[in-house]
Scaffold this motif. Structure first.
Motif, PDB file in Angstrom:
ATOM      1  N   THR A  89      61.727  89.937  39.879  1.00 49.21           N
ATOM      2  CA  THR A  89      60.831  89.005  40.583  1.00 49.21           C
ATOM      3  C   THR A  89      59.822  88.319  39.665  1.00 49.21           C
ATOM      4  OG1 THR A  89      59.383  90.858  41.055  1.00 49.21           O
ATOM      5  CG2 THR A  89      60.986  90.298  42.740  1.00 49.21           C
ATOM      6  N   ARG A  90      59.881  88.611  38.367  1.00 43.87           N
ATOM      7  CA  ARG A  90      58.818  88.147  37.470  1.00 43.87           C
ATOM      8  C   ARG A  90      58.672  86.619  37.460  1.00 43.87           C
ATOM      9  NH1 ARG A  90      60.320  89.850  32.115  1.00 43.87           N
ATOM     10  NH2 ARG A  90      60.083  91.944  32.926  1.00 43.87           N
ATOM     11  N   ALA A 149      59.692  84.214  39.633  1.00 52.41           N
ATOM     12  CA  ALA A 149      59.235  83.612  40.891  1.00 52.41           C
ATOM     13  C   ALA A 149      57.754  83.911  41.117  1.00 52.41           C
ATOM     14  CB  ALA A 149      60.076  84.149  42.046  1.00 52.41           C
ATOM     15  N   LEU A 150      57.344  85.132  40.808  1.00 48.49           N
ATOM     16  CA  LEU A 150      55.941  85.507  41.037  1.00 48.49           C
ATOM     17  C   LEU A 150      55.009  84.709  40.120  1.00 48.49           C
ATOM     18  CD1 LEU A 150      54.031  87.366  42.587  1.00 48.49           C
ATOM     19  CD2 LEU A 150      54.272  89.031  40.763  1.00 48.49           C
ATOM     20  N   ARG A 151      55.390  84.597  38.858  1.00 50.24           N
ATOM     21  CA  ARG A 151      54.542  83.833  37.931  1.00 50.24           C
ATOM     22  C   ARG A 151      54.432  82.372  38.359  1.00 50.24           C
ATOM     23  NH1 ARG A 151      55.963  85.826  31.833  1.00 50.24           N
ATOM     24  NH2 ARG A 151      55.346  87.969  32.126  1.00 50.24           N
TER      25      ARG A 151
END
Lengths: 472, 213
Positions: A150-151, A153-155
Motif C-alpha cells: 500500500t506504500r 497509494a498511501l504516499r
C-alpha cells in the motif's frame, strides 16, 4: 441545462454502472472509453449559450451556481477537458486487454467527473478540493489486490492532501491583497504558499517519493492513469494561475523557481533512473524527468514554452497507456515480477508487447522518431537559447532513462539460459491476436505522431495561446 | 460557547497526542471521535452552530467507517497472534502500545509546546481567530504531521491525515464560511477515511497470508 452538469454528472453517474459491469470487462471498457470519447467531442464542439436546433432550440448554458459557487466553462477549460478525456479514453481501452482491477474503470470515470469540476469551479483555487477528492478515489485503483503493497497509494494520498491547504489559503491572501493593494506582503506570502502547494502537488523533489512508489506497487494502467490524467489538472491550474494573476505571471522570480525545480527534477530523475533494473521503477523516474521537462518549459515564461509543456503533456497519455498494457502482459508472463532478470528472453515470446514497452518508454523520454520527440526537441532548442544549464540537465535525464531502455531491451532479447525449463517448453510466440492488434496500433500511433506532429500541434498551440498572461 | 473553549482545547491536545502515542485502533477511534466533537465545539465560536453540528456528524460518520473496517480487520491485530496468546495474557494486553512509547510521548509533548509557542507569535497567529482556535489548529496540524511521519500503516496514517485536516478546517473556517466549502471539506474527510480504510484492509489481507510469528 448547464454544460458543467454534463461533464461532471455523466462520468459520476457512469461510475456505479461500470462497477456493476465489472464482470463483463469488455462491455465496461467499451462503455468507459466510449463515454470519454463522446465527452471529448462534446468538449471540443458543443455550442454553448445558443439555441440548438438538434435539441428543439434548447440552450445549453456555459455556467451554473451550486451553493453559492460558480461553475463556468471557458474556451481553455474545453481544451483541457478534451486533453483529459481523450487520454482517459486511451487508458480505459487498455483495460480491455488484461483487466486492471475492479475499481479501475468506475474510479477512473468518477475521477474524470471530479477533474471536470476542478476545471470549472470559480474561483479556481477551490479546484484543490476536487483534486483531493479525486486523489482519494484514485487510491482505489492504485491498490493492487493481487500484490497488496500500500506504500505508493498511501504516499500519493498523503502528498495530495498536504498540497491542498496551501492552494486554498492562497485565496485568503489574494483577497487581502485586493483589499489593501499597497501592502505587498500579501502578494509575497501568496506566492510562497502557491509555490509550496504546487511543489507538493506536482511531485517536485523532495515531494517526489510517491512517483516511484506508485509506479512500482500499483497496477501499471492505474499508475499510468494517475501520471497522465491526474497530473494534468495541477499543471493546468498552474498555467491558469500564471495567466490570471499578473503579480504571479509577470514575476521573474516565479519563472526562475520553476526552472530550478524543473532542472532539479530532471537531475534527480537522471541519477535515480541510471541504476534501475526494473521497468516499473524506471517509469517512476522517467516521470520525474518528464515533469522536470514540463516545469522547465513553463519556466521559460513564453508562449512557446507553454506550447512545449502542453505538447509533452498531450502525448504523455499515449506513451503511458501503451506502457501500461504492454508491461501488464510481460509482467504476467514473468510470474508477476518486472525486474529485468525476470523478463529475460520474453521478447521471443512477446515481440509486439516488448516493442510496445520499449517504444513507449522511449517516447516518454523524447527519443527521435517517436511521438514524444517533437515537443522535446522544441523544448531543448528553446532551453539552449535561454537556459543552457536546463538543457544539459534535461538531456542528462533523457540519456539516463534511454540507457535503462537499452538495458531493458537487452534483457528482453537475451537468450534463454539453458535449464530454464518453463521458458524452453513455452511456445515460441504467445501473444493473442487482439493484443497484437492493440500493440501494433499503439506503436503505429507513436511512430506516426513522431513523423507527423503537425496533426496534433495546432491544437496544442491553440491551447497554449489562451494562457496569454505568461510572459516575462 | 467561549466558556467551553479552554476545556475543549485541552481535550483536543490530549486526543491528538493519544493518536500519536497509541497504535491500537480501538483507542485511536475513540480519541478521534472525541477530537471531532471537541473541534466542532471550538469552531462553533466562529461559525453557525449548525455548521459545527455538521462537522461533528462528519466525524462520527468517519469514525463509523473506520470502525466497520476495524471489525473486518480484527482492529489491526493479526488473528494468528491472538491465538498464540493465553487467555490471561490476552486480557492483560487489552490495548496495544508501540515499542517507542516514551519517544512518542516526548515527541507529542514537544510538538504541542512548539505549536502553542508558534500560535502565540503575532507574525504567525492567524488573524480573526481566537487564541484557543489558533493553538488548536497549529497543534492539530503539527501532531497530524508527526503521526504521519511515525507510521506507514494506512489506518494510523489516515487518522494522522484527518487530524491535520481538522487543524486546517479550524483555520480555514474563519476565512471561508460558505456552505459549498463545508460540504466539500466533508467530502474530503469521507474520501480520506474510505481510501485509508481500503488500504488498511488490503494490508491486513496481505499480513494474514503470512504465517504468524
Amino acid at each position: 441545462m448547464a454544460a458543467p452538469i454534463l461533464f461532471v454528472a455523466l462520468p459520476l453517474a457512469a461510475a456505479p454502472l461500470l462497477y456493476l459491469l465489472r464482470r463483463w470487462r469488455r462491455v465496461g471498457t467499451v462503455l468507459a472509453a466510449g463515454l470519454s470519447l463522446c465527452l471529448t467531442l462534446l468538449a471540443l464542439g458543443l455550442p454553448l449559450d445558443q439555441p440548438l436546433a438538434l435539441l428543439g432550440g434548447t440552450i445549453i448554458r456555459s455556467s451554473m451556481t451550486v451553493l453559492g459557487r460558480a461553475f463556468e466553462i471557458d474556451p481553455v477549460d474545453r481544451l483541457a477537458l478534451a486533453f483529459v478525456f481523450s487520454q482517459a479514453a486511451a487508458l480505459f481501452l487498455g483495460a480491455g486487454l488484461h483487466g486492471a482491477g475492479r475499481y479501475y474503470l468506475p474510479a477512473g470515470q468518477a475521477i474524470l467527473g471530479l477533474l471536470a469540476a476542478a476545471a470549472f469551479v470559480r474561483p479556481f483555487l477551490f479546484a484543490a478540493l476536487f483534486l483531493e477528492i479525486a486523489a482519494a478515489l484514485a487510491v482505489f485503483m492504485l491498490g493492487d489486490e493481487a500484490r497488496p503493497v500500500t506504500r505508493g497509494a498511501l504516499r500519493f494520498l498523503v502528498f495530495m492532501t498536504l498540497g491542498m491547504p496551501f492552494i486554498l489559503l492562497t485565496g485568503w491572501l489574494i483577497e487581502g491583497s485586493a483589499a489593501s493593494p499597497e501592502d505587498v506582503s500579501f502578494v509575497a506570502k501568496a506566492t510562497l504558499l502557491l509555490a509550496a502547494g504546487f511543489a507538493v502537488l506536482l511531485a517536485v523533489a523532495p515531494f517526489h517519493t510517491w512517483l516511484p512508489a506508485v509506479a512500482e506497487h500499483s497496477p501499471p494502467l492505474a499508475a499510468a492513469f494517475v501520471f497522465t490524467v491526474m497530473s494534468f489538472i495541477p499543471l493546468f491550474l498552474l498555467l491558469s494561475f500564471l495567466g490570471a494573476y499578473t503579480w504571479l505571471g509577470q514575476n521573474p522570480a516565479v519563472y526562475r523557481a520553476l526552472t530550478v525545480a524543473g532542472g532539479g527534477m530532471a537531475l534527480v530523475g537522471a541519477l535515480f533512473a541510471f541504476g534501475q533494473r526494473n521497468f516499473r521503477r524506471s517509469m517512476g523516474y522517467a516521470m520525474m524527468v518528464d515533469i522536470g521537462a514540463v516545469l522547465l518549459a513553463i519556466g521559460l515564461g513564453t508562449p512557446a514554452g507553454a506550447e512545449a509543456a502542453l505538447g509533452a503533456l498531450a502525448l504523455r497519455g499515449l506513451a503511458l497507456s501503451l506502457w501500461g498494457v504492454s508491461l501488464d502482459q510481460l509482467r504476467r508472463a514473468g510470474g508477476g515480477d518486472d525486474d529485468f532478470d525476470a523478463l529475460r528472453g520474453l521478447a521471443r515470446r512477446y515481440p509486439f508487447a516488448s516493442t510496445a514497452l520499449i517504444l513507449s518508454l522511449l517516447s516518454l523520454v523524447g527519443f527521435p522518431l517517436t511521438a514524444g520527440f517533437p515537443a522535446r526537441w522544441a523544448l531543448l532548442r528553446l532551453l539552449t537559447q535561454i537556459h543552457p544549464t536546463g538543457a544539459i540537465l534535461l538531456l542528462l535525464g533523457m540519456v539516463s532513462v534511454a540507457l535503462v531502455c537499452v538495458r531493458g531491451l537487452g534483457a528482453l532479447l537475451a537468450p534463454v539460459e539453458s535449464g530454464d525449463e518453463d521458458l524452453e517448453l513455452a511456445p515460441r510466440w504467445s501473444e493473442k491476436p487482439s493484443a497484437v492488434v492493440v500493440y501494433s496500433l499503439g506503436v503505429l500511433a507513436v511512430l506516426v505522431l513522431g513523423a507527423f506532429p503537425q496533426w496534433l500541434l495546432p491544437l496544442v498551440a491553440r491551447t497554449a495561446s489562451v494562457f496569454t498572461g505568461i510572459s516575462q | 460557547m467561549s466558556q467551553f473553549a479552554t476545556p475543549a482545547l485541552v481535550g483536543i491536545l490530549i486526543t491528538a497526542a493519544l493518536l500519536v502515542i497509541t497504535n491500537d485502533w480501538r483507542l485511536s477511534f475513540a480519541a478521534l471521535v472525541v477530537q471531532y466533537v471537541l473541534m466542532a465545539a471550538l469552531i462553533a465560536q466562529i461559525v453557525l452552530w449548525q455548521v459545527a453540528v455538521v462537522k461533528a456528524l462528519v466525524g462520527v460518520l468517519v469514525v463509523g467507517i473506520f470502525s466497520l473496517t476495524g471489525r473486518q480487520a480484527n482492529f489491526g491485530r493479526r488473528a494468528g497472534v491472538d491465538l498464540l496468546l493465553s487467555e490471561s495474557l490476552r486480557s492483560f494486553v487489552r490495548f496495544e502500545f508501540p515499542t517507542g512509547l516514551p519517544f512518542r510521548f516526548l515527541a507529542a509533548v514537544m510538538t504541542i509546546v512548539a505549536a502553542a509557542y508558534t500560535a502565540s507569535q503575532p507574525g504567525f497567529a492567524f488573524p480573526g481567530l481566537p487564541p484557543t482556535l489558533n493553538v488548536a489548529s497549529y497543534a492539530l496540524l503539527a501532531l497530524g504531521l508527526l503521526n504521519l511521519g511515525l507510521t506507514e500503516e494506512p489506518m494510523n496514517a489516515g487518522m494522522g491525515l484527518l487530524t491535520g485536516l481538522m487543524g486546517f478546517e479550524l483555520m480555514y473556517a474563519a476565512v471561508e464560511p460558505s456552505l459549498a466549502i463545508v460540504a466539500l471539506l466533508a467530502a474530503v474527510n469521507f474520501g480520506v477515511a474510505m481510501a485509508t480504510s481500503y488500504l488498511a484492509l488490503l494490508r491486513y489481507a496481505a499480513t494474514e497470508k503470512e504465517p504468524p510469528g
